[in-house]
Design a protein around this motif. Structure first.
Motif, PDB file in Angstrom:
ATOM      1  N   THR A 451      34.020  49.564  34.799  1.00  0.00           N
ATOM      2  CA  THR A 451      34.110  49.578  36.258  1.00  0.00           C
ATOM      3  C   THR A 451      35.514  49.928  36.718  1.00  0.00           C
ATOM      4  OG1 THR A 451      34.514  47.184  36.221  1.00  0.00           O
ATOM      5  CG2 THR A 451      32.254  47.913  36.616  1.00  0.00           C
ATOM      6  N   GLU A 453      38.140  48.929  39.719  1.00  0.00           N
ATOM      7  CA  GLU A 453      38.334  47.802  40.626  1.00  0.00           C
ATOM      8  C   GLU A 453      39.669  47.919  41.348  1.00  0.00           C
ATOM      9  OE1 GLU A 453      35.912  44.849  37.540  1.00  0.00           O
ATOM     10  OE2 GLU A 453      37.870  44.224  38.337  1.00  0.00           O
ATOM     11  N   SER A 476      34.806  40.810  41.978  1.00  0.00           N
ATOM     12  CA  SER A 476      35.149  40.692  40.560  1.00  0.00           C
ATOM     13  C   SER A 476      35.942  39.394  40.374  1.00  0.00           C
ATOM     14  CB  SER A 476      35.949  41.914  40.107  1.00  0.00           C
ATOM     15  OG  SER A 476      36.216  41.852  38.715  1.00  0.00           O
ATOM     16  N   SER A 477      36.995  39.410  39.624  1.00  0.00           N
ATOM     17  CA  SER A 477      37.815  38.224  39.394  1.00  0.00           C
ATOM     18  C   SER A 477      39.263  38.512  39.764  1.00  0.00           C
ATOM     19  CB  SER A 477      37.730  37.796  37.923  1.00  0.00           C
ATOM     20  OG  SER A 477      38.195  38.845  37.076  1.00  0.00           O
ATOM     21  N   VAL A 482      35.041  45.402  42.847  1.00  0.00           N
ATOM     22  CA  VAL A 482      34.478  46.558  42.126  1.00  0.00           C
ATOM     23  C   VAL A 482      34.123  47.648  43.134  1.00  0.00           C
ATOM     24  CG1 VAL A 482      32.627  47.378  40.628  1.00  0.00           C
ATOM     25  CG2 VAL A 482      33.569  45.076  40.309  1.00  0.00           C
ATOM     26  N   HIS A 510      33.101  46.529  29.927  1.00  0.00           N
ATOM     27  CA  HIS A 510      32.147  45.418  29.929  1.00  0.00           C
ATOM     28  C   HIS A 510      31.267  45.355  28.686  1.00  0.00           C
ATOM     29  CE1 HIS A 510      33.080  44.299  34.094  1.00  0.00           C
ATOM     30  NE2 HIS A 510      33.152  45.604  34.318  1.00  0.00           N
TER      31      HIS A 510
END
Length: 527
Positions: A451, A453, A476-477, A482, A510
Motif C-alpha cells: 500500500t 500511505e 492505517s497506523s 492508505v 503486507h
C-alpha cells in the motif's frame, strides 16, 4: 488471390465454411477482345472488397457466437476452472481457397483451421496486433519476460489500441493449458481486458511430417522444424489478420525498448503513401517485422505454397524478389529495388535475449547492435526528505540514489511489514504520486500486496477517515492513511484536497514475497 475463373475467399469459423466472394472473369475470347487493363483493375477492386467482407463476416460471426455462448453452459470450461477460457473469444480464421490446395489433408479435417482460444476476448479494430509464437523449450523459457517487456510502459490508451497474441504452437493441450495458466497468473488484468490472448492450433492442422524430403543438406530434424515453423507463422497470421491495421511478428525471447508502440505507429503512418511490404524494427531474424494486415493473405499464401521447401526468412525475401526484381537486370539493381520494399527503423526497438533456440541443440547468441542501451530508471525532481527503509539494498542501488533520480532502488526479498519511508523536511502539499517497480530488464522484481500511505499534517484528517467521511481512504497506523496500492507493479494516484498537506509518505508490504523488489521511478508531485 487470383484463380482461373475468378476470386474466391472463404472463412473457417467454428468448424463451418463460408463463401465470401466470387467474381467471374471468364470471357468469350472468340467473340470479343479482352480489356486486360480494365480486367486487372476490376480484379483488384474485387479482391479489396473481398478482404473487407472477410473482416466484416468474421466480426458478425464472432458477435453471433458471443450471443449463443451467453445462453449455453460450457461444461468443459466449468470442469477446467484453472484456465478460465473465455467463451466470448472469437474462433475464426480468414483463409483463401488455395489453403486447402497447399494443405490437402485439411479437406478431410473439418476443424483443422479452427483455433483453440484459451484466453481472449475477441478484441479487434486495433492499430497494432503483436504475434508471439512460442513452443516447448528444452532449456529456459523467456515468454513471461517477453510479454512483461511489451506491456511495461504502455499507457491505458496504448493498451486499448493493441492485441498481443501468444500463439502456443503445440498440439499437447496440457502443455498449452499450462502456458495459458502462467499468462493468466502473471497478467490477469491484461487478459481480462482482452489485451493478451493465448491461442493454439488444432492438432489436425499439421500434416504428416514424416514424408518430408531433405533439402540444402539439412538434417531431417531441421527440415521438420523449419517446415512446422512456416506453418505456425502462417496460422498465426491468418488468425491475426482480421484484428487490426498492422501486424507485427515477434519472437518469444525479446526485450522491447521504451516507447516502442508509438514509435512503430508513427513510422508506419509516415510511410502510408509509399510502397513497402514490411517495416523492420530489428535487424535480427523475424523480430519486429511489421506488415499491413491487408497484405497478410498474399504473404500467407506464398508461405504455404513453399512451406516444405525453404526457411521462412528466405521465403520472405523471395516475395520481394518476385515483386520487384527484373530478370533482365543485375543483382545490384535487384537488391536496390528490394530495399525499397522493406524500410528499416533505427534505432532497433527490440533486442534478442534468448540463448537457446527452439530447435534442440541450437545456440544463437545474437544481439542487435542497433538496439543501444535501455534506460533502467526514470529520474524526477522530488521534494527534500529523509529516507529510510527496512529493506536491505543491493550493491549501490540505494533508496537515496533512486529518490534523487540517479539510479534505481533494488531491495532484497521483502517480508510482511517491510517499509519504505519518505519523511519530508517540511510539510508538503502533495497533489499526486507515482511509484513504478521493476524495469525493462528486471520486470519481475515488483512490489505486490503493498500500500501507499500518507501522514496528514492535521490529525483531524485521520479522524475523518476513521469516521468514513472520506470513504476513498482507509486508516492505517501511526497517524497514516492508505491512499493507494500497487497494481501490476505500479502505484499511481492523486490526492483529495483534504489530505494533500502531508508530513510523510510510505510504502508498506503486507505479504511475504519470493522475489526482490526494484523501484525504477519515484515521483512525488507537489504544488
Amino acid at each position: 488471390m487470383r484463380l482461373s475463373h475468378g476470386t474466391l475467399l472463404i472463412v473457417f469459423c467454428m468448424g463451418s465454411l463460408f463463401v465470401i466472394s466470387w467474381h467471374s472473369t471468364e470471357r468469350d475470347h472468340t467473340s470479343r477482345q479482352v480489356d486486360f487493363a480494365g480486367l486487372f483493375e476490376r480484379l483488384q477492386q474485387a479482391e479489396h472488397r473481398a478482404a473487407e467482407l472477410t473482416t466484416e463476416l468474421t466480426s458478425v460471426l464472432s458477435r453471433l457466437h458471443n450471443v449463443n455462448s451467453s445462453t449455453n453452459t460450457n461444461s468443459s470450461h466449468a470442469k477446467d476452472k484453472e484456465i478460465k477460457e473465455d467463451v466470448n473469444a472469437s474462433s475464426c480464421v480468414a483463409i483463401n481457397a488455395n489453403t486447402l490446395f497447399y494443405l490437402p489433408h485439411l479437406q478431410e479435417q473439418k476443424n483443422g483451421l479452427v483455433p483453440n482460444v484459451f484466453l481472449g476476448k475477441g478484441r479487434s479494430g486495433v492499430s497494432l496486433v503483436l504475434g508471439i509464437p512460442t513452443v516447448r523449450r528444452q532449456k529456459q523459457s523467456y515468454l513471461v519476460n517477453t510479454v512483461a517487456s511489451l506491456l511495461y510502459d504502455l499507457s491505458p490508451q496504448q493498451k486499448g489500441d493493441m492485441v498481443i497474441i501468444v500463439f502456443v504452437a503445440e498440439s499437447d493441450q496440457q502443455f498449452v493449458r499450462g502456458v495459458a495458466d502462467v499468462i493468466q497468473k502473471n497478467f490477469p488484468e491484461d487478459v481480462h481486458a482482452g489485451l493478451v490472448e493465448v491461442v493454439s492450433p488444432p492438432a489436425s492442422f499439421y500434416p504428416d511430417f514424416s514424408v518430408l524430403k531433405t533439402t540444402f543438406g539439412d538434417s531431417i530434424d531441421r527440415v521438420k522444424w523449419r517446415t512446422k515453423q512456416n506453418l505456425d507463422f502462417s496460422f498465426l497470421m491468418m488468425y491475426a489478420q482480421p484484428k487490426g491495421t498492422f501486424y507485427v511478428q515477434m519472437e518469444d525471447d525479446i526485450v522491447a525498448k521504451l516507447g516502442y508502440s508509438d514509435a512503430m505507429k508513427t513510422f508506419a503512418t509516415g510511410l502510408s503513401s509509399q510502397q513497402w511490404l514490411y517495416l523492420e524494427f530489428s535487424q535480427l531474424g523475424f523480430i519486429g517485422k511489421l506488415f499491413r494486415a491487408s497484405d497478410l493473405p498474399m504473404i500467407v499464401e506464398f508461405f504455404l505454397m513453399f512451406h516444405k521447401d525453404k526457411p521462412i526468412d528466405w521465403l520472405l525475401d523471395h516475395i520481394l524478389w518476385v515483386k520487384v526484381c527484373n530478370p533482365e537486370k543485375d543483382a545490384a539493381h535487384c537488391n536496390t529495388e528490394k530495399n525499397k520494399m522493406k524500410r528499416r527503423h533505427k534505432p532497433s526497438l527490440f533486442q534478442h535475449v534468448g540463448l537457446h533456440s527452439s530447435l534442440p541443440g541450437k545456440i544463437q547468441n545474437l544481439k542487435d547492435k542497433d538496439f543501444g542501451k535501455q534506460p533502467l530508471f526514470t529520474p524526477h525532481e522530488n521534494p527534500q526528505a529523509e529516507l529510510s527503509s527496512s529493506l536491505k539494498h543491493y550493491q549501490s542501488h540505494t533508496l537515496e540514489r533512486a529518490y534523487r533520480g540517479q539510479d534505481f532502488f533494488w531491495g532484497l526479498t521483502p517480508v510482511s511489514q517491510d517499509f519504505v519511508l519518505i519523511r519530508f523536511h517540511k510539510p508538503q502539499r502533495v497533489q499526486g504520486y507515482l511509484f513504478r517497480s521493476g524495469n525493462i530488464e528486471t520486470n519481475g522484481d515488483r512490489f505486490n500486496n503493498t500500500t501507499v500511505e500518507v501522514q496528514p499534517r492535521n490529525s483531524s484528517v485521520v479522524e475523518r477517515v476513521q469516521k468514513q467521511e472520506l470513504p476513498q481512504y482507509q486508516p492505517s497506523s501511526d497517524g497514516f492513511v492508505v491512499v493507494g496500492s500497487f497494481v501490476n507493479g505500479v502505484a499511481q494516484g492523486t490526492l483529495d484536497a483534504a489530505v494533500q498537506e502531508v508530513t510523510a509518505m510510505r510504502l508498506v508490504v503486507h505479504k511475504d514475497s519470493d522475489v526482490w523488489v526494484l523501484l525504477s521511478e519515484i515521483y512525488i508531485k507537489v504544488s
